[in-house]
Design a protein around this motif. Structure first.
Motif, mmCIF file in Angstrom:
data_model
loop_
_atom_site.group_PDB
_atom_site.id
_atom_site.type_symbol
_atom_site.label_atom_id
_atom_site.label_comp_id
_atom_site.label_asym_id
_atom_site.label_seq_id
_atom_site.Cartn_x
_atom_site.Cartn_y
_atom_site.Cartn_z
ATOM 1 N N HIS A 134 -27.145 -52.637 34.857
ATOM 2 C CA HIS A 134 -26.406 -53.341 35.902
ATOM 3 C C HIS A 134 -24.933 -53.216 35.600
ATOM 4 N N ARG A 135 -24.199 -52.678 36.553
ATOM 5 C CA ARG A 135 -22.761 -52.460 36.367
ATOM 6 C C ARG A 135 -21.993 -53.372 37.295
ATOM 7 N N HIS A 136 -20.912 -53.919 36.802
ATOM 8 C CA HIS A 136 -20.061 -54.796 37.587
ATOM 9 C C HIS A 136 -19.580 -54.046 38.827
ATOM 10 N N PRO A 137 -19.521 -54.721 40.038
ATOM 11 C CA PRO A 137 -19.116 -54.032 41.263
ATOM 12 C C PRO A 137 -17.775 -53.318 41.149
ATOM 13 N N SER A 138 -16.785 -53.989 40.550
ATOM 14 C CA SER A 138 -15.468 -53.349 40.423
ATOM 15 C C SER A 138 -15.540 -52.133 39.522
ATOM 16 N N SER A 139 -16.449 -52.171 38.532
ATOM 17 C CA SER A 139 -16.615 -51.010 37.664
ATOM 18 C C SER A 139 -17.207 -49.839 38.433
ATOM 19 N N ARG A 140 -18.142 -50.127 39.383
ATOM 20 C CA ARG A 140 -18.709 -49.053 40.196
ATOM 21 C C ARG A 140 -17.652 -48.435 41.097
ATOM 22 N N ILE A 141 -16.782 -49.274 41.670
ATOM 23 C CA ILE A 141 -15.706 -48.759 42.515
ATOM 24 C C ILE A 141 -14.789 -47.856 41.706
ATOM 25 N N ALA A 142 -14.404 -48.332 40.501
ATOM 26 C CA ALA A 142 -13.518 -47.547 39.643
ATOM 27 C C ALA A 142 -14.175 -46.234 39.256
ATOM 28 N N HIS A 143 -15.503 -46.286 38.983
ATOM 29 C CA HIS A 143 -16.206 -45.067 38.575
ATOM 30 C C HIS A 143 -16.203 -44.043 39.705
ATOM 31 N N ARG A 144 -16.470 -44.500 40.942
ATOM 32 C CA ARG A 144 -16.488 -43.583 42.072
ATOM 33 C C ARG A 144 -15.103 -43.003 42.322
ATOM 34 N N ALA A 145 -14.066 -43.854 42.285
ATOM 35 C CA ALA A 145 -12.712 -43.364 42.529
ATOM 36 C C ALA A 145 -12.305 -42.360 41.482
ATOM 37 N N SER A 146 -12.624 -42.668 40.215
ATOM 38 C CA SER A 146 -12.265 -41.762 39.133
ATOM 39 C C SER A 146 -13.022 -40.450 39.248
ATOM 40 N N HIS A 147 -14.315 -40.542 39.668
ATOM 41 C CA HIS A 147 -15.141 -39.343 39.754
ATOM 42 C C HIS A 147 -14.607 -38.380 40.812
ATOM 43 N N HIS A 148 -14.121 -38.923 41.935
ATOM 44 C CA HIS A 148 -13.698 -38.066 43.036
ATOM 45 C C HIS A 148 -12.245 -37.632 42.907
ATOM 46 N N SER A 149 -11.409 -38.336 42.135
ATOM 47 C CA SER A 149 -9.973 -38.087 42.151
ATOM 48 C C SER A 149 -9.418 -37.585 40.830
ATOM 49 N N SER A 150 -10.223 -37.564 39.795
ATOM 50 C CA SER A 150 -9.698 -37.239 38.476
ATOM 51 C C SER A 150 -9.159 -35.810 38.441
ATOM 52 N N PRO A 151 -7.927 -35.618 37.940
ATOM 53 C CA PRO A 151 -7.365 -34.264 37.854
ATOM 54 C C PRO A 151 -8.120 -33.434 36.830
ATOM 55 N N SER A 152 -8.035 -32.134 36.988
ATOM 56 C CA SER A 152 -8.746 -31.225 36.098
ATOM 57 C C SER A 152 -8.099 -31.212 34.718
ATOM 58 N N PRO A 153 -8.865 -30.858 33.680
ATOM 59 C CA PRO A 153 -8.268 -30.728 32.346
ATOM 60 C C PRO A 153 -7.121 -29.727 32.318
ATOM 61 N N CYS A 154 -7.226 -28.666 33.109
ATOM 62 C CA CYS A 154 -6.161 -27.666 33.147
ATOM 63 C C CYS A 154 -4.865 -28.271 33.663
ATOM 64 N N ALA A 155 -4.967 -29.099 34.712
ATOM 65 C CA ALA A 155 -3.774 -29.737 35.270
ATOM 66 C C ALA A 155 -3.158 -30.707 34.266
ATOM 67 N N LEU A 156 -4.001 -31.472 33.580
ATOM 68 C CA LEU A 156 -3.495 -32.428 32.607
ATOM 69 C C LEU A 156 -2.862 -31.727 31.410
ATOM 70 N N ALA B 216 -0.627 -37.667 29.958
ATOM 71 C CA ALA B 216 -1.558 -36.567 30.202
ATOM 72 C C ALA B 216 -2.689 -36.575 29.177
ATOM 73 N N LEU B 217 -2.359 -36.786 27.908
ATOM 74 C CA LEU B 217 -3.390 -36.822 26.874
ATOM 75 C C LEU B 217 -4.300 -38.040 27.041
ATOM 76 N N THR B 218 -3.718 -39.154 27.476
ATOM 77 C CA THR B 218 -4.529 -40.352 27.720
ATOM 78 C C THR B 218 -5.511 -40.115 28.851
ATOM 79 N N MET B 219 -5.044 -39.484 29.933
ATOM 80 C CA MET B 219 -5.930 -39.192 31.056
ATOM 81 C C MET B 219 -7.016 -38.186 30.659
ATOM 82 N N LEU B 220 -6.682 -37.250 29.795
ATOM 83 C CA LEU B 220 -7.698 -36.318 29.294
ATOM 84 C C LEU B 220 -8.795 -37.067 28.548
ATOM 85 N N TRP B 221 -8.392 -38.036 27.723
ATOM 86 C CA TRP B 221 -9.376 -38.819 26.972
ATOM 87 C C TRP B 221 -10.247 -39.635 27.918
#
Length: 236
Positions: free
Chosen positions: A3-25, A215-220
């Motif tokens: 069971h995941r907190h609703p806000s955590s699910r929203i964050a997961h979906r947003a991050s999944h669809h919008s996260s920049p590529s490792p090459c860009a970072l 950039a390194l933080t976002m990569l992690w």
């Protein structure tokens, strides 16, 4: 079944669809590092950039106690280390309440790591502070790179990245929030030049340094997307 907190699910979906590529970072990190090295070479090995620094410094030496100077003094003061730590604590509480473990870990470690590294770089370069005028703030630490600017870059940079990647906000709201974060970093950097605490190159170097750290933080964070961090439930 987990069971995941609703806000955590929203964050997961947003991050999944919008996260920049490792090459860009990685490109962003390399660009920031290259900018920092170029500035360091221009300041300590070149001739024209120190002249530009001195010209900008002399220009604001005549600001005196005017409205601009007073506003920039307050902007600078509100981003002293103690205030920045308070802002980071508030950000951490917000992320904890939303059950966003990866972002919470980044907010706890990355800004403080960047500020510590900035202090080390000051000791390495040992650049004296700009010449003082009577109304200028006094500081006994070295000048290059700017500590206030790297702290602001990490604080507002993390907020901007979270808004873009994990907030679930609409496009216009995201654009507005990110613009405000960028303006906040620019205001802090500008304030350090106006009050006479830093040269222009000091604050530009810190912006480049912040690019690398963010950039390194976002990569992690991206790497940890598929390895959720267990986090204790928030109190009701």
């Amino acid at each position: 079944m987990s069971h995941r907190h609703p806000s955590s699910r929203i964050a997961h979906r947003a991050s999944h669809h919008s996260s920049p590529s490792p090459c860009a970072l990685l490109s962003l990190a390399i660009a920031g590092a290259a900018g920092f090295v170029a500035l360091a070479l221009a300041v300590f090995r070149g001739t024209w950039f120190p002249g530009l620094d001195a010209m900008v410094h002399r220009h604001f030496a005549f600001a005196g106690d005017g409205v601009l100077y007073q506003a920039m003094c307050w902007t600078s003061h509100l981003h002293d280390t103690g205030f920045v730590v308070i802002y980071l604590m508030l950000l951490c509480v917000f992320l904890w309440r939303r059950h966003e473990g990866r972002w919470l870990a980044a907010a706890l470690v990355s800004p403080l790591g960047a500020m510590a590294m900035n202090w080390v770089l000051k000791q390495v370069f040992e650049r004296p502070r700009p010449p003082r005028w009577p109304s200028a703030a006094v500081s006994s630490t070295f000048s290059f790179p700017s500590g206030h600017t790297i702290a602001a870059a990490m604080l507002y940079g993390l907020v901007a990245c979270h808004v873009l990647l994990a907030s679930g906000m609409g496009p216009r709201a995201r654009a507005g929030a990110v613009t405000l974060c960028a303006l906040a970093v620019a205001a802090v950097a500008f304030s350090r030049v106006v009050v006479g605490a830093h040269y222009l190159s000091d604050v530009l170097a810190s912006v480049c340094e912040g690019m690398v750290w963010l950039a390194l933080t976002m990569l992690w964070i991206r790497r940890r997307q598929h390895a959720p961090m267990p986090l204790a439930s928030a109190p009701p």
